[in-house]
Design an enzyme around this catalytic site. Sequence first.
Site, PDB file in Angstrom:
ATOM      1  N   THR A   8      21.325 -20.779 146.837  1.00  0.00           N
ATOM      2  CA  THR A   8      20.119 -21.229 146.139  1.00  0.00           C
ATOM      3  C   THR A   8      20.042 -20.562 144.781  1.00  0.00           C
ATOM      4  O   THR A   8      20.557 -19.452 144.592  1.00  0.00           O
ATOM      5  CB  THR A   8      18.828 -20.909 146.938  1.00  0.00           C
ATOM      6  OG1 THR A   8      17.710 -21.453 146.242  1.00  0.00           O
ATOM      7  CG2 THR A   8      18.603 -19.417 147.110  1.00  0.00           C
ATOM      8  N   GLN A  11      14.658 -18.385 142.455  1.00  0.00           N
ATOM      9  CA  GLN A  11      14.487 -16.930 142.373  1.00  0.00           C
ATOM     10  C   GLN A  11      13.509 -16.389 143.423  1.00  0.00           C
ATOM     11  O   GLN A  11      13.706 -15.308 143.964  1.00  0.00           O
ATOM     12  CB  GLN A  11      14.041 -16.538 140.957  1.00  0.00           C
ATOM     13  CG  GLN A  11      14.259 -15.070 140.615  1.00  0.00           C
ATOM     14  CD  GLN A  11      15.697 -14.582 140.852  1.00  0.00           C
ATOM     15  OE1 GLN A  11      16.663 -15.334 140.714  1.00  0.00           O
ATOM     16  NE2 GLN A  11      15.848 -13.332 141.254  1.00  0.00           N
ATOM     17  N   ASP A  70      17.378 -24.877 154.355  1.00  0.00           N
ATOM     18  CA  ASP A  70      16.583 -26.003 153.915  1.00  0.00           C
ATOM     19  C   ASP A  70      15.248 -25.826 154.597  1.00  0.00           C
ATOM     20  O   ASP A  70      15.187 -25.487 155.786  1.00  0.00           O
ATOM     21  CB  ASP A  70      17.238 -27.332 154.277  1.00  0.00           C
ATOM     22  CG  ASP A  70      16.625 -28.466 153.463  1.00  0.00           C
ATOM     23  OD1 ASP A  70      16.316 -28.252 152.275  1.00  0.00           O
ATOM     24  OD2 ASP A  70      16.430 -29.566 154.011  1.00  0.00           O
ATOM     25  N   PHE A 148       4.848 -19.396 146.389  1.00  0.00           N
ATOM     26  CA  PHE A 148       5.273 -20.582 145.644  1.00  0.00           C
ATOM     27  C   PHE A 148       4.984 -21.822 146.484  1.00  0.00           C
ATOM     28  O   PHE A 148       4.459 -21.728 147.602  1.00  0.00           O
ATOM     29  CB  PHE A 148       6.777 -20.491 145.303  1.00  0.00           C
ATOM     30  CG  PHE A 148       7.691 -20.619 146.496  1.00  0.00           C
ATOM     31  CD1 PHE A 148       7.860 -19.564 147.378  1.00  0.00           C
ATOM     32  CD2 PHE A 148       8.380 -21.808 146.753  1.00  0.00           C
ATOM     33  CE1 PHE A 148       8.706 -19.679 148.480  1.00  0.00           C
ATOM     34  CE2 PHE A 148       9.230 -21.924 147.853  1.00  0.00           C
ATOM     35  CZ  PHE A 148       9.395 -20.853 148.719  1.00  0.00           C
ATOM     36  N   LYS A 171       3.549 -11.913 154.117  1.00  0.00           N
ATOM     37  CA  LYS A 171       4.159 -13.231 154.356  1.00  0.00           C
ATOM     38  C   LYS A 171       5.536 -13.081 155.010  1.00  0.00           C
ATOM     39  O   LYS A 171       5.879 -13.810 155.938  1.00  0.00           O
ATOM     40  CB  LYS A 171       4.276 -14.011 153.035  1.00  0.00           C
ATOM     41  CG  LYS A 171       4.945 -15.373 153.213  1.00  0.00           C
ATOM     42  CD  LYS A 171       5.142 -16.151 151.924  1.00  0.00           C
ATOM     43  CE  LYS A 171       6.012 -17.376 152.180  1.00  0.00           C
ATOM     44  NZ  LYS A 171       6.388 -18.104 150.971  1.00  0.00           N
TER      45      LYS A 171
HETATM   46  P1  IMP Z   1      14.340 -26.488 149.596  1.00  0.00           P
HETATM   47  O1  IMP Z   1      14.574 -25.573 148.447  1.00  0.00           O
HETATM   48  O2  IMP Z   1      15.095 -27.760 149.577  1.00  0.00           O
HETATM   49  O3  IMP Z   1      14.419 -25.770 150.925  1.00  0.00           O
HETATM   50  O4  IMP Z   1      12.849 -27.003 149.376  1.00  0.00           O
HETATM   51  C1  IMP Z   1      11.848 -26.516 150.102  1.00  0.00           C
HETATM   52  C2  IMP Z   1      10.526 -26.933 149.515  1.00  0.00           C
HETATM   53  O5  IMP Z   1       9.583 -26.787 150.570  1.00  0.00           O
HETATM   54  C3  IMP Z   1      10.074 -25.992 148.397  1.00  0.00           C
HETATM   55  O6  IMP Z   1      10.349 -26.510 147.135  1.00  0.00           O
HETATM   56  C4  IMP Z   1       8.574 -25.909 148.653  1.00  0.00           C
HETATM   57  O7  IMP Z   1       7.929 -27.008 148.076  1.00  0.00           O
HETATM   58  C5  IMP Z   1       8.495 -26.039 150.168  1.00  0.00           C
HETATM   59  N1  IMP Z   1       8.567 -24.697 150.795  1.00  0.00           N
HETATM   60  C6  IMP Z   1       9.580 -24.164 151.521  1.00  0.00           C
HETATM   61  N2  IMP Z   1       9.309 -22.911 151.905  1.00  0.00           N
HETATM   62  C7  IMP Z   1       8.092 -22.638 151.407  1.00  0.00           C
HETATM   63  C8  IMP Z   1       7.279 -21.464 151.437  1.00  0.00           C
HETATM   64  O8  IMP Z   1       7.601 -20.406 151.984  1.00  0.00           O
HETATM   65  N3  IMP Z   1       6.096 -21.577 150.819  1.00  0.00           N
HETATM   66  C9  IMP Z   1       5.687 -22.704 150.181  1.00  0.00           C
HETATM   67  N4  IMP Z   1       6.415 -23.800 150.086  1.00  0.00           N
HETATM   68  C10 IMP Z   1       7.618 -23.786 150.701  1.00  0.00           C
END
Ligand code: IMP
Length: 199
Positions: A8, A11, A70, A148, A171
């Site tokens: 990934t 950050q 993911d 985030f 968290k």
């Molecule tokens: P990924 O980077 O494809 O796993 O996208 C996951 C998306 O899910 C992120 O861009 C966030 O919108 C949401 N997401 C995943 N984990 C979290 C978290 O811990 N807090 C808030 N949103 C999250």
Amino acid sequence: MAYIVVATGNQHKVEEYKELLADQNVELKSLKDYPNCPEVIEDGKTFTENASKKAVEVCRYCDVPAFADDSGLEVEALGGEPGIFSSRYADTDAARIEKVLKNLEGKDNRRARFVCVIAIAINGEVIETFEGEVKGSIVDAPRGSNGFGYDPIFQPDGYDKTFAEMTDEEKNKISHRANAVKKALEFIEDEMSILDSEF
Ligand code: IMP
């Protein structure tokens, strides 16, 4: 020291993983250390498919053990949306939050969960995947400014704060990512004799 790459460039996620892996004897690299690594297209139908694809492609490109996650938010009353489309649900975090709140207007059921699947790839193949979750509910209006994504509207069960009102430390004790990491670490510790030569 042995190292592993997390697939990934986000950050926030890298910092969360650094903290979660702080006690481990492994140095964490990220795609920031491999700026030419091609972007992996997330075209899977499940969190597991997407995590596996990312881990394998990054492992093969960087030629080191890799893990990828993911993750996303599943809202019960929205049939599991935004789910694997969490990062693409709208253009900005604020717009994504607004869309969830709008779609939930008039609905009593505000149950939701965050899900995270971690895939570990070694020698170009996925060796295992791990799923973590945290259950909770969607609050009426965003609260807090830490974290985030959907953090300001997600309140985990048993707490009166949203994820965005918690410290990183709070968290990280209960998050979907922390739960998936715990499972992954248990596996790695059990299998350490096999992985030692790789790490
Ligand atoms: P990924 O980077 O494809 O796993 O996208 C996951 C998306 O899910 C992120 O861009 C966030 O919108 C949401 N997401 C995943 N984990 C979290 C978290 O811990 N807090 C808030 N949103 C999250």
